[in-house]
Write an enzyme that holds these catalytic residues in place. Structure first.
Site, short mmCIF file in Angstrom:
data_model
loop_
_atom_site.label_atom_id
_atom_site.label_comp_id
_atom_site.label_asym_id
_atom_site.label_seq_id
_atom_site.Cartn_x
_atom_site.Cartn_y
_atom_site.Cartn_z
N PHE A 123 0.83 -1.21 0.00
CA PHE A 123 0.00 0.00 0.00
C PHE A 123 0.86 1.25 0.00
CE2 PHE A 123 -0.22 2.41 4.03
CZ PHE A 123 0.70 1.71 4.80
N LYS A 124 2.13 1.11 0.35
CA LYS A 124 2.98 2.30 0.44
C LYS A 124 3.17 2.96 -0.92
CE LYS A 124 5.09 1.49 4.84
NZ LYS A 124 4.60 0.16 5.28
N ASP A 125 3.00 2.19 -2.00
CA ASP A 125 3.07 2.79 -3.33
C ASP A 125 2.03 3.89 -3.53
OD1 ASP A 125 5.19 1.20 -4.41
OD2 ASP A 125 3.78 -0.44 -4.80
N LEU A 128 3.64 6.86 -1.92
CA LEU A 128 5.00 7.22 -2.34
C LEU A 128 5.11 7.54 -3.82
CD1 LEU A 128 6.93 4.99 0.11
CD2 LEU A 128 7.21 7.45 -0.15
#
Ligand SMILES: *Cc1c(COP(=O)(O)O)cnc(C)c1O
Length: 479
Positions: A123-125, A128
């Site tokens: 989910f960090k995409d 970011l």
């Protein structure tokens, strides 16, 4: 799903949001400077000076596709023209497998919000990719450069590297705790050979990495001289990008079920994701509960149960991105919980720094009681949840999402369907999938392609001075 809303119907915002520090000792700052600086100069974290009430916009927001909604939410907080925001959003989410960025899958009475369709499958995409492009836009405008220093417990590093690789105004240095992240997480970082990417394996824990980062950032002269910037979830733009999917998912699940509100379960480590949910609720998200789910590193769960915030020793678990005891973003929540009293936040954080603990009175209704509930899941319950969900529903959870689903099961209510944030694709954690169901059936081409790739990484002791020297040696050569 395309909303079909004509461009001329987009709302435009002219509001200029100011940002304040959680410790109350920094001058107020603009969106651009907050994004580029990461942390406030008084050691606090930035927050918007006010939380907009979007209740009146919900009927319009419901009709928007993900990207349109993202542009609306970001537009409320950013000092950029709305057309530029929309362009940024599109550029960021073109890197995703799905036009609508996320998918929502009904599984055994819950709604799994798949946030892992970006380039590194976590989910960090979502945040970011947006931050990388935002940096690029802001630096293009100012003519500057930025050297990003990051600490990762696994997924942040690879998502940040993939958001920044090849961008000419940016360099990135990522510290990960050596041997404490999964082999594919490590490969996803170290196989990126772009000239502007530096991987540092630190001989210590994630908290060591984060400690080194914090102390280098608190040296203002060093930070300025080397134009250091942050992509850790202390960066406000990440929180902001995450607010979007709370609204998007709530709308879709309410449509699907006819319910008037939802609940959201959030696998939690650094408190960034759930803090975005907390803000969304204060903005007007129709949700009556946020479920904070931790693994055995349960400092946050203990706090929400007892009022005492006390760090324990970091334990390695099967959900390594949540192996965190000191959650940076918790300070943002504390600020609101303490009635926006920066001095009290500072006092408590100092007390925590010297004693390793503090205790608060039970939350009052306005600032959290009842909204955030907490629980933890251990390795056995995580593996069991993965196995049972697979056997009963044919759906494979990654170990982080499994913690969220396990804790969520205690808080099911017919009138408020449960959304569980799925924070990673199971293929990133093949060994754990094998432990849970006896064979590894979790595959994804992004992960399969990594085997045998050439890698580059530098091993360093868990010491501030070593990391500092490495940065200076590298950057003195370039500047
Ligand atoms: C980072 C991460 C988390 C924890 O999110 P926080 O914002 O740090 O609370 C949970 N699951 C996965 C897979 C992650 O990468």
């Amino acid at each position: 799903m395309n909303s079909g809303v004509a461009k001329s119907h987009y709302l435009t915002y002219f509001a200029q949001m100011n940002y304040i520090s959680t410790r109350g000792g920094a001058p107020s700052a603009s969106f651009s400077s907050v994004v580029l600086d990461g942390m406030a100069p008084d050691g606090g974290l930035y927050l918007p000076g006010e939380i907009p009430d979007v209740t009146g916009r919900l009927p319009l927001w419901r009709s928007l596709g993900y990207r349109e909604l993202a542009a609306e939410v970001v537009g409320l907080f950013a000092d950029l023209p709305q057309a530029e925001v929309r362009e940024l959003v599109d550029r960021s989410y073109d890197a995703f497998a799905d036009d609508e960025v996320v998918r929502i899958v009904p599984v055994g009475g819950m709604h799994i919000l798949e946030l892992f369709h970006g380039p590194t499958l976590s989910f960090k995409d979502v945040a970011l990719q947006f931050l990388g492009n935002l940096f690029d836009t802001l630096l293009e405008r100012s003519g500057g450069e930025l050297n990003i220093l990051a600490a990762t417990s696994g997924d942040t590093g690879s998502a940040a590297i993939h958001a920044v690789r090849g961008k000419k105004r940016l360099r990135i240095f990522v510290m990960h705790p050596k041997g404490r992240i999964s082999p594919s997480q490590e490969l996803q970082m170290t196989s990126v050979l772009d000239e502007n990417v530096f991987n540092l394996a630190i001989d210590g824990t994630f908290d060591d990495c984060q400690g080194i980062m914090k102390s280098l950032f608190s040296d203002v002269e060093f930070k300025t001289r080397y134009s250091l910037g942050a992509v850790n979830s202390v960066n406000w733009a990440r929180i902001l990008a995450q607010v979007v999917y709370y609204f998007y998912a709530a709308f879709r699940v309410m449509e699907r079920t006819g319910a008037g509100r939802v609940r959201v379960s959030v696998p939690t480590g650094n408190f960034g994701d759930i803090f975005a949910g907390y803000l969304a609720c204060r903005m007007g998200l129709p949700s009556d509960m946020l479920v904070l789910a931790t693994n055995e590193n349960d400092i946050l769960a203990r706090f929400f149960e007892s009022g005492t915030y006390s760090a324990g020793k970091v334990r390695e678990t099967v959900s390594p991105s949540m192996d965190i005891q000191v959650a940076s973003n918790f300070e943002r929540y504390l600020f609101y919980r303490l009635g926006c009293d920066g001095k009290r936040v500072e006092t408590l954080m100092k007390e925590f720094a010297s004693n390793g603990r503090f205790t608060l009175q039970p939350a009052n209704a306005e600032f959290g009681r009842g909204l955030i509930v907490a629980g933890s899941g251990d390795t056995a319950s995580t593996l069991l949840t993965i196995r049972e969900t697979y056997e009963r529903a044919g759906y494979l959870l990654d170990p982080h999402t499994a913690v969220g689903a396990h804790v969520a099961a205690r808080y099911m209510a017919p009138e408020a369907p449960m959304i569980v944030l799925a924070t990673a694709h199971p293929a990133k954690f093949g060994a754990t999938i094998t432990d849970a169901i006896g064979k590894n059936i979790a595959h994804h081409p992004v992960i399969d392609r990594l085997t045998g790739q050439p890698t580059r990484c530098r091993l360093l002791p868990a010491k501030i001075s070593d990391v500092r020297s490495f940065l200076m040696a590298t950057l003195d050569r370039k500047i």
